[in-house]
Scaffold this motif. Structure first.
Motif, PDB file in Angstrom:
ATOM      1  N   VAL A 172       0.830  -1.202   0.000  1.00  0.00           N
ATOM      2  CA  VAL A 172       0.000   0.000   0.000  1.00  0.00           C
ATOM      3  C   VAL A 172       0.871   1.261   0.000  1.00  0.00           C
ATOM      4  O   VAL A 172       0.595   2.231  -0.708  1.00  0.00           O
ATOM      5  CB  VAL A 172      -0.954  -0.008   1.209  1.00  0.00           C
ATOM      6  N   ALA A 173       1.959   1.229   0.781  1.00  0.00           N
ATOM      7  CA  ALA A 173       2.807   2.414   0.914  1.00  0.00           C
ATOM      8  C   ALA A 173       3.675   2.664  -0.312  1.00  0.00           C
ATOM      9  O   ALA A 173       3.879   3.820  -0.704  1.00  0.00           O
ATOM     10  CB  ALA A 173       3.701   2.271   2.153  1.00  0.00           C
ATOM     11  N   HIS A 174       4.170   1.592  -0.925  1.00  0.00           N
ATOM     12  CA  HIS A 174       5.195   1.759  -1.961  1.00  0.00           C
ATOM     13  C   HIS A 174       4.756   1.345  -3.363  1.00  0.00           C
ATOM     14  O   HIS A 174       5.409   1.694  -4.347  1.00  0.00           O
ATOM     15  CB  HIS A 174       6.449   0.968  -1.572  1.00  0.00           C
ATOM     16  N   LEU A 175       3.661   0.598  -3.467  1.00  0.00           N
ATOM     17  CA  LEU A 175       3.170   0.151  -4.774  1.00  0.00           C
ATOM     18  C   LEU A 175       1.677   0.468  -4.873  1.00  0.00           C
ATOM     19  O   LEU A 175       0.842  -0.428  -5.021  1.00  0.00           O
ATOM     20  CB  LEU A 175       3.430  -1.349  -4.953  1.00  0.00           C
ATOM     21  N   PRO A 176       1.320   1.745  -4.799  1.00  0.00           N
ATOM     22  CA  PRO A 176      -0.103   2.116  -4.764  1.00  0.00           C
ATOM     23  C   PRO A 176      -0.870   1.712  -6.018  1.00  0.00           C
ATOM     24  O   PRO A 176      -2.073   1.435  -5.939  1.00  0.00           O
ATOM     25  CB  PRO A 176      -0.071   3.634  -4.585  1.00  0.00           C
ATOM     26  N   ASP A 177      -0.200   1.662  -7.167  1.00  0.00           N
ATOM     27  CA  ASP A 177      -0.899   1.258  -8.391  1.00  0.00           C
ATOM     28  C   ASP A 177      -1.353  -0.192  -8.302  1.00  0.00           C
ATOM     29  O   ASP A 177      -2.452  -0.541  -8.764  1.00  0.00           O
ATOM     30  CB  ASP A 177       0.003   1.455  -9.614  1.00  0.00           C
ATOM     31  N   LEU A 178      -0.507  -1.054  -7.715  1.00  0.00           N
ATOM     32  CA  LEU A 178      -0.885  -2.451  -7.509  1.00  0.00           C
ATOM     33  C   LEU A 178      -1.994  -2.544  -6.464  1.00  0.00           C
ATOM     34  O   LEU A 178      -2.994  -3.258  -6.664  1.00  0.00           O
ATOM     35  CB  LEU A 178       0.323  -3.276  -7.082  1.00  0.00           C
ATOM     36  N   ALA A 179      -1.842  -1.847  -5.348  1.00  0.00           N
ATOM     37  CA  ALA A 179      -2.837  -1.896  -4.279  1.00  0.00           C
ATOM     38  C   ALA A 179      -4.207  -1.448  -4.781  1.00  0.00           C
ATOM     39  O   ALA A 179      -5.237  -1.985  -4.352  1.00  0.00           O
ATOM     40  CB  ALA A 179      -2.395  -1.025  -3.108  1.00  0.00           C
ATOM     41  N   LYS A 181      -5.559  -2.044  -7.514  1.00  0.00           N
ATOM     42  CA  LYS A 181      -6.192  -3.104  -8.302  1.00  0.00           C
ATOM     43  C   LYS A 181      -6.751  -4.217  -7.423  1.00  0.00           C
ATOM     44  O   LYS A 181      -7.327  -5.178  -7.941  1.00  0.00           O
ATOM     45  CB  LYS A 181      -5.189  -3.693  -9.290  1.00  0.00           C
ATOM     46  N   LEU A 182      -6.586  -4.079  -6.112  1.00  0.00           N
ATOM     47  CA  LEU A 182      -6.944  -5.141  -5.182  1.00  0.00           C
ATOM     48  C   LEU A 182      -7.846  -4.600  -4.088  1.00  0.00           C
ATOM     49  O   LEU A 182      -7.898  -3.398  -3.841  1.00  0.00           O
ATOM     50  CB  LEU A 182      -5.669  -5.736  -4.564  1.00  0.00           C
ATOM     51  N   ARG A 183      -8.548  -5.512  -3.415  1.00  0.00           N
ATOM     52  CA  ARG A 183      -9.315  -5.114  -2.237  1.00  0.00           C
ATOM     53  C   ARG A 183      -9.184  -6.185  -1.164  1.00  0.00           C
ATOM     54  O   ARG A 183      -9.013  -7.375  -1.467  1.00  0.00           O
ATOM     55  CB  ARG A 183     -10.784  -4.877  -2.585  1.00  0.00           C
ATOM     56  N   VAL A 184      -9.251  -5.749   0.068  1.00  0.00           N
ATOM     57  CA  VAL A 184      -9.188  -6.655   1.219  1.00  0.00           C
ATOM     58  C   VAL A 184     -10.600  -7.097   1.556  1.00  0.00           C
ATOM     59  O   VAL A 184     -11.500  -6.270   1.714  1.00  0.00           O
ATOM     60  CB  VAL A 184      -8.534  -5.961   2.429  1.00  0.00           C
ATOM     61  N   ILE A 185     -10.795  -8.421   1.665  1.00  0.00           N
ATOM     62  CA  ILE A 185     -12.122  -8.941   1.996  1.00  0.00           C
ATOM     63  C   ILE A 185     -12.194  -9.494   3.423  1.00  0.00           C
ATOM     64  O   ILE A 185     -13.229  -9.987   3.849  1.00  0.00           O
ATOM     65  CB  ILE A 185     -12.575 -10.020   0.987  1.00  0.00           C
ATOM     66  N   GLY A 186     -11.095  -9.386   4.143  1.00  0.00           N
ATOM     67  CA  GLY A 186     -11.070  -9.850   5.526  1.00  0.00           C
ATOM     68  C   GLY A 186      -9.649 -10.178   5.923  1.00  0.00           C
ATOM     69  O   GLY A 186      -8.706 -10.008   5.128  1.00  0.00           O
TER      70      GLY A 186
END
Length: 255
Positions: A172-179, A181-186
């Motif tokens: 999340v801190a260093h690769l925001p473009d990758l983050a 594209k994703l979501r946390v589901i738990g």
């Protein structure tokens, strides 16, 4: 002599780990213990962890309980101050693609990307989480690293992955473009975090004092970048009590 802090030693925080190691080395010198000038950043992790020349290393909970217990000495566990976890504990963020519908149970028949079958966070944590509901991930993709698991999900080669919460924080801190594209589901249940170890037969007390002093002496910026808050004494039996799931039975080759 060997020293390694490889578990979270990403290129983006390499300088911060170097400064942490310099502080640990100086504190060890105050204890009368010699240590290498620099961290080892190549070679097999198993060779590092099992070396009789290991001064300080950081391992994962699953390798510790399945192979290293009784063959190394447990120094203590760094506390990364994760929310919803006791000091020194961590968990895995369960991620899928942004916009992908469903909760954890909806992914049980889909492909789980995992970094390695000896990983607590990438393999044992999601399988133990599923086992609480009498479920098991059987369609799997071995990637070799948490970052590669995240990329596999983002690229559609897998559908879900369990990412060590500290590694996710780095993404999340260093690769925001990758983050993005994703979501946390738990997240999975907290378990003891990644411990510091030293070679078998060493007195661990001065090593624990040195590591704790070094973490306390970090600059505010370095402490924030590494997420470190302190060192916690977690007994070996707490690591050994975590269930170890069976290895993968149906791997899909990495493309």
């Amino acid at each position: 002599m060997i020293a390694s802090l490889a578990m979270y030693d990403w290129p983006q925080v390499r300088s911060e780990h170097d400064r942490l190691w310099s502080l640990i080395r100086a504190a060890l010198a105050d204890e009368g213990i010699a240590a290498p000038e620099t961290l080892t950043r190549d070679g097999s992790l198993w060779d590092i962890w099992e070396s009789p020349d290991l001064v300080i290393g950081q391992t994962c909970g699953m390798p510790y309980r399945t192979r290293l217990h009784g063959r190394v000495e447990l120094i203590g566990t760094p506390d990364y101050a994760l929310p919803d976890a006791p000091p020194g504990h961590y968990y895995s963020e369960l991620i899928t693609r942004a916009g992908e519908p469903g909760e954890i149970e909806d992914f049980i028949e889909r492909t789980l990307a995992f970094n390695g079958q000896d990983s607590q966070s990438g393999w044992a944590a999601p399988q133990n989480h599923a086992a609480r509901k009498d479920l098991r991930f059987t369609h799997t993709l071995h990637t070799g690293a948490h970052l590669d698991s995240a990329r596999a999900v983002a690229e559609g080669r897998a559908d879900i992955a369990a990412i060590d919460a500290v590694s996710w924080r780095l993404i999340v801190a260093h690769l925001p473009d990758l983050a993005a594209k994703l979501r946390v589901i738990g997240h999975t249940e907290p378990t003891p975090g990644l411990p510091l170890i030293t070679a078998k037969g060493r007195d661990t007390a001065p090593f624990a004092r040195a590591a704790a002093a070094a973490i306390a002496a970090l600059s505010a910026d370095d402490r924030e970048a590494l997420g470190l808050r302190g060192l916690v004494a977690i007994p070996a039996n707490a690591y050994l009590a975590v269930p170890t799931p069976p290895p993968p039975s149906q791997d899909v080759p990495v493309n």
